[in-house]
Design a protein around this motif. Structure first.
Motif, mmCIF file in Angstrom:
data_model
loop_
_atom_site.group_PDB
_atom_site.id
_atom_site.type_symbol
_atom_site.label_atom_id
_atom_site.label_comp_id
_atom_site.label_asym_id
_atom_site.label_seq_id
_atom_site.Cartn_x
_atom_site.Cartn_y
_atom_site.Cartn_z
ATOM 1 N N PHE A 331 0.865 -1.175 0.000
ATOM 2 C CA PHE A 331 0.000 0.000 0.000
ATOM 3 C C PHE A 331 0.901 1.223 0.000
ATOM 4 C CE2 PHE A 331 0.784 -0.896 4.455
ATOM 5 C CZ PHE A 331 0.944 0.354 5.047
ATOM 6 N N ARG A 332 0.324 2.376 -0.347
ATOM 7 C CA ARG A 332 1.140 3.577 -0.478
ATOM 8 C C ARG A 332 0.617 4.702 0.426
ATOM 9 N NH1 ARG A 332 0.951 4.680 -6.738
ATOM 10 N NH2 ARG A 332 -1.078 3.642 -6.499
ATOM 11 N N VAL A 333 1.547 5.522 0.879
ATOM 12 C CA VAL A 333 1.218 6.661 1.733
ATOM 13 C C VAL A 333 1.943 7.889 1.189
ATOM 14 C CG1 VAL A 333 1.167 7.597 4.069
ATOM 15 C CG2 VAL A 333 1.083 5.104 3.726
ATOM 16 N N GLY A 334 1.197 8.917 0.844
ATOM 17 C CA GLY A 334 1.791 10.147 0.348
ATOM 18 C C GLY A 334 2.134 11.091 1.479
ATOM 19 N N CYS A 335 3.109 11.950 1.247
ATOM 20 C CA CYS A 335 3.502 12.921 2.278
ATOM 21 C C CYS A 335 3.506 14.338 1.718
ATOM 22 C CB CYS A 335 4.856 12.565 2.874
ATOM 23 S SG CYS A 335 6.215 12.593 1.699
ATOM 24 N N ILE A 336 2.760 14.557 0.618
ATOM 25 C CA ILE A 336 2.675 15.884 0.019
ATOM 26 C C ILE A 336 1.287 16.465 0.251
ATOM 27 C CG2 ILE A 336 4.423 15.297 -1.689
ATOM 28 C CD1 ILE A 336 2.240 15.028 -3.787
ATOM 29 N N GLY A 337 1.142 17.743 -0.093
ATOM 30 C CA GLY A 337 -0.106 18.441 0.159
ATOM 31 C C GLY A 337 0.063 19.407 1.314
ATOM 32 N N ALA A 338 -1.029 20.048 1.701
ATOM 33 C CA ALA A 338 -1.009 21.046 2.770
ATOM 34 C C ALA A 338 -1.048 20.353 4.126
ATOM 35 C CB ALA A 338 -2.175 22.012 2.608
ATOM 36 N N ILE A 339 -0.018 19.573 4.398
ATOM 37 C CA ILE A 339 0.124 18.826 5.648
ATOM 38 C C ILE A 339 1.555 18.954 6.132
ATOM 39 C CG2 ILE A 339 -1.693 17.156 5.062
ATOM 40 C CD1 ILE A 339 0.543 15.156 4.371
ATOM 41 N N ASP A 340 1.772 18.678 7.409
ATOM 42 C CA ASP A 340 3.133 18.650 7.930
ATOM 43 C C ASP A 340 3.287 17.456 8.860
ATOM 44 O OD1 ASP A 340 1.922 19.440 10.312
ATOM 45 O OD2 ASP A 340 2.450 21.544 10.044
ATOM 46 N N GLN A 341 4.317 17.482 9.700
ATOM 47 C CA GLN A 341 4.608 16.317 10.529
ATOM 48 C C GLN A 341 3.496 16.004 11.537
ATOM 49 O OE1 GLN A 341 8.856 15.923 11.868
ATOM 50 N NE2 GLN A 341 9.068 17.893 10.808
ATOM 51 N N ALA A 342 2.715 16.998 11.902
ATOM 52 C CA ALA A 342 1.622 16.744 12.848
ATOM 53 C C ALA A 342 0.614 15.756 12.246
ATOM 54 C CB ALA A 342 0.935 18.059 13.216
ATOM 55 N N GLU A 343 0.231 15.985 10.988
ATOM 56 C CA GLU A 343 -0.713 15.078 10.330
ATOM 57 C C GLU A 343 -0.084 13.703 10.111
ATOM 58 O OE1 GLU A 343 -2.379 19.035 9.798
ATOM 59 O OE2 GLU A 343 -0.364 18.271 9.390
ATOM 60 N N ILE A 344 1.205 13.680 9.776
ATOM 61 C CA ILE A 344 1.882 12.394 9.588
ATOM 62 C C ILE A 344 1.879 11.595 10.895
ATOM 63 C CG2 ILE A 344 4.092 11.296 9.080
ATOM 64 C CD1 ILE A 344 2.748 12.411 6.593
ATOM 65 N N GLN A 345 2.178 12.237 11.993
ATOM 66 C CA GLN A 345 2.191 11.534 13.283
ATOM 67 C C GLN A 345 0.792 11.045 13.658
ATOM 68 O OE1 GLN A 345 4.808 10.578 14.651
ATOM 69 N NE2 GLN A 345 6.451 11.957 14.026
ATOM 70 N N GLN A 346 -0.213 11.843 13.371
ATOM 71 C CA GLN A 346 -1.587 11.415 13.623
ATOM 72 C C GLN A 346 -1.932 10.193 12.780
ATOM 73 O OE1 GLN A 346 -4.044 14.859 12.842
ATOM 74 N NE2 GLN A 346 -2.836 16.131 14.237
ATOM 75 N N ALA A 347 -1.507 10.199 11.524
ATOM 76 C CA ALA A 347 -1.791 9.067 10.640
ATOM 77 C C ALA A 347 -1.106 7.799 11.142
ATOM 78 C CB ALA A 347 -1.329 9.391 9.220
ATOM 79 N N ILE A 348 0.113 7.912 11.603
ATOM 80 C CA ILE A 348 0.836 6.745 12.127
ATOM 81 C C ILE A 348 0.101 6.175 13.330
ATOM 82 C CG2 ILE A 348 2.980 6.005 13.241
ATOM 83 C CD1 ILE A 348 4.378 8.164 11.443
ATOM 84 N N ALA A 349 -0.366 7.051 14.198
ATOM 85 C CA ALA A 349 -1.114 6.591 15.367
ATOM 86 C C ALA A 349 -2.392 5.872 14.957
ATOM 87 C CB ALA A 349 -1.435 7.776 16.273
ATOM 88 N N VAL A 350 -3.064 6.384 13.938
ATOM 89 C CA VAL A 350 -4.289 5.751 13.440
ATOM 90 C C VAL A 350 -3.972 4.377 12.850
ATOM 91 C CG1 VAL A 350 -5.959 5.879 11.542
ATOM 92 C CG2 VAL A 350 -5.663 7.827 13.087
ATOM 93 N N ILE A 351 -2.922 4.296 12.047
ATOM 94 C CA ILE A 351 -2.548 3.011 11.448
ATOM 95 C C ILE A 351 -2.215 1.990 12.532
ATOM 96 C CG2 ILE A 351 -0.774 1.853 10.049
ATOM 97 C CD1 ILE A 351 -0.724 4.423 8.316
ATOM 98 N N ALA A 352 -1.513 2.419 13.556
ATOM 99 C CA ALA A 352 -1.203 1.514 14.675
ATOM 100 C C ALA A 352 -2.478 1.016 15.345
ATOM 101 C CB ALA A 352 -0.313 2.241 15.692
ATOM 102 N N GLU A 353 -3.401 1.925 15.545
ATOM 103 C CA GLU A 353 -4.679 1.562 16.174
ATOM 104 C C GLU A 353 -5.451 0.559 15.332
ATOM 105 O OE1 GLU A 353 -8.782 3.984 16.967
ATOM 106 O OE2 GLU A 353 -6.923 4.959 17.635
ATOM 107 N N VAL A 354 -5.480 0.790 14.025
ATOM 108 C CA VAL A 354 -6.219 -0.087 13.114
ATOM 109 C C VAL A 354 -5.581 -1.472 13.053
ATOM 110 C CG1 VAL A 354 -6.776 -0.469 10.673
ATOM 111 C CG2 VAL A 354 -7.231 1.758 11.730
ATOM 112 N N LEU A 355 -4.256 -1.525 12.956
ATOM 113 C CA LEU A 355 -3.568 -2.814 12.901
ATOM 114 C C LEU A 355 -3.842 -3.629 14.162
ATOM 115 C CD1 LEU A 355 -0.112 -1.820 11.354
ATOM 116 C CD2 LEU A 355 -2.028 -2.950 10.211
ATOM 117 N N ALA A 356 -3.845 -2.952 15.303
ATOM 118 C CA ALA A 356 -4.132 -3.651 16.566
ATOM 119 C C ALA A 356 -5.577 -4.132 16.600
ATOM 120 C CB ALA A 356 -3.843 -2.721 17.741
ATOM 121 N N GLU A 357 -6.490 -3.293 16.160
ATOM 122 C CA GLU A 357 -7.918 -3.649 16.166
ATOM 123 C C GLU A 357 -8.206 -4.845 15.267
ATOM 124 O OE1 GLU A 357 -11.329 -1.505 13.899
ATOM 125 O OE2 GLU A 357 -11.181 -0.533 15.871
ATOM 126 N N LEU A 358 -7.544 -4.889 14.106
ATOM 127 C CA LEU A 358 -7.774 -5.973 13.147
ATOM 128 C C LEU A 358 -6.947 -7.216 13.461
ATOM 129 C CD1 LEU A 358 -7.883 -3.876 9.835
ATOM 130 C CD2 LEU A 358 -9.822 -4.847 11.087
#
Length: 362
Positions: A331-358
């Motif tokens: 799967f792919r994850v982009g890091c461009i657009g009107a985002i910075d490290q705050a959104e990236i860190q939030q996304a990582i936390a979400v992915i961790a949560e989802v992987l644990a849930e599944l």
């Protein structure tokens, strides 16, 4: 609730100011809109910094429309284009050239493998019918950064012309001074506009009247008409151009190409570090990776399903991108657009949560 964050290679998350620019209606033949178009084109040439003799030709439609326009308008009917393929977008370029009725040679290597400048030199020496070389700057299928400068030098030394598809790179990765005949991109990638407008930055001398097999995708006709009238030949994407103008203003305010690249690189570094902690491995080694979009190997679990993964992450406010490789699940994850490290860190936390849930976490 906020809008989902698009961790994709474009369309991507845009700023509120860019969105708001589309609330105003424009007359397509109005002098004010013509001035707006001219200012956008001037800025695109300034960003490219290719030197004298280049012009900007904007086109309605996606970036693929611009690629098709460049090939059809630049490659002579009695000559041949060599397309360098190491992913889906190189394959698309070759298909476009074939559909446009141009003779095509393909130099293909496996996904994730950089194009070899030496192999390009050998292919050009072996086939004098080749007049143009088509190349992808950042192969979005994997996130691979191709060796553009090395290949451009080889193509120039052989007396051929290079058409560079810089769709997912232009504005963040430099093209300054490259010996290319054309650079192609679109509004909705690293310049953080919205979809609907592509553009070709091309040597004016390379535009030949009557060469294109298409009416609407004729770069020469589009350029000459704009020079005479200041207008687009056919209905322009007025709101897209207005949003692009505002996105470019923000680009300069941020600090231009170097600042944009620095933010994306910081995003990418944070993404790689966070995903590594989750046990998710990057498909590419660091020295081949462009800071645009990253391909990750899917979790090593027999029940892994991208759609389940995608929907669970989406429900928490982030949109991922499916993998585009056939031999391995990714799967792919982009890091461009009107985002910075705050959104990236939030996304990582979400992915961790989802992987644990599944139940797919290591």
């Amino acid at each position: 609730m906020r809008e989902p964050i698009l961790l994709t290679p474009g369309p991507l998350t845009t700023s509120l100011a860019t969105k708001a620019a589309m609330l105003v209606d424009w007359g397509s033949w109005d002098a004010k809109f013509n001035t707006l178009t001219a200012s956008v084109c001037a800025d695109l040439l300034r960003i490219a910094n290719l030197g004298d003799g280049y012009v900007c030709v904007p086109l309605q439609g996606s970036g693929t429309f611009a690629v098709e326009a460049a090939i059809g308008s630049m490659v002579p009917k009695d000559r041949e284009i060599l397309v360098l393929v190491n992913g889906a977008y190189g394959q698309r370029m070759a298909k476009i050239a074939t559909v446009m009725g141009r003779k095509v040679s393909v130099l293909a290597v496996s996904d994730g493998t950089p194009v070899s400048a030496a192999a390009v030199a050998e292919a050009l020496a072996a086939n004098p019918a080749i007049s143009h070389v088509g190349m992808i700057h950042c192969e979005t299928a994997t996130g691979l950064l191709n060796p553009v400068a090395e290949v451009a030098a080889v193509v120039q030394a052989a007396g051929r012309a290079l058409i560079l598809d810089s769709m997912s790179a232009f504005g963040a990765l430099p093209v300054d001074g490259l010996p290319v005949d054309a650079v192609i991109s679109s509004a909705n990638k690293c310049l953080e506009g919205v979809p609907g407008m592509g553009f070709v930055l091309v040597k004016q001398a390379a535009l030949v009247q009557g060469q294109s097999p298409s009416l609407s995708l004729d770069l020469c006709d589009q350029f000459e008409y704009m020079q005479k009238t200041g207008q687009w030949r056919f209905t322009p994407p007025t709101h897209v151009v207005a949003a692009f103008r505002v996105a470019l203003d923000q680009y300069w305010a941020e600090g231009g190409q170097l600042a944009r690249l620095a933010r994306y690189q910081a995003n990418g570094d944070a993404l790689l570090a966070g995903m590594k902690k989750l046990g998710l491995q990057s498909f590419l080694p660091a020295d081949l990776q462009a800071p645009i979009i990253y391909t990750f190997l899917a979790p090593n679990h027999p029940e892994y399903d991208f759609q389940r993964f995608y929907q669970a992450v989406r429900a928490r406010g982030f949109l991922l991108y499916p993998g585009k490789l056939t031999e391995v699940e990714t799967f792919r994850v982009g890091c461009i657009g009107a985002i910075d490290q705050a959104e990236i860190q939030q996304a990582i936390a979400v992915i961790a949560e989802v992987l644990a849930e599944l139940g797919w976490a290591d």
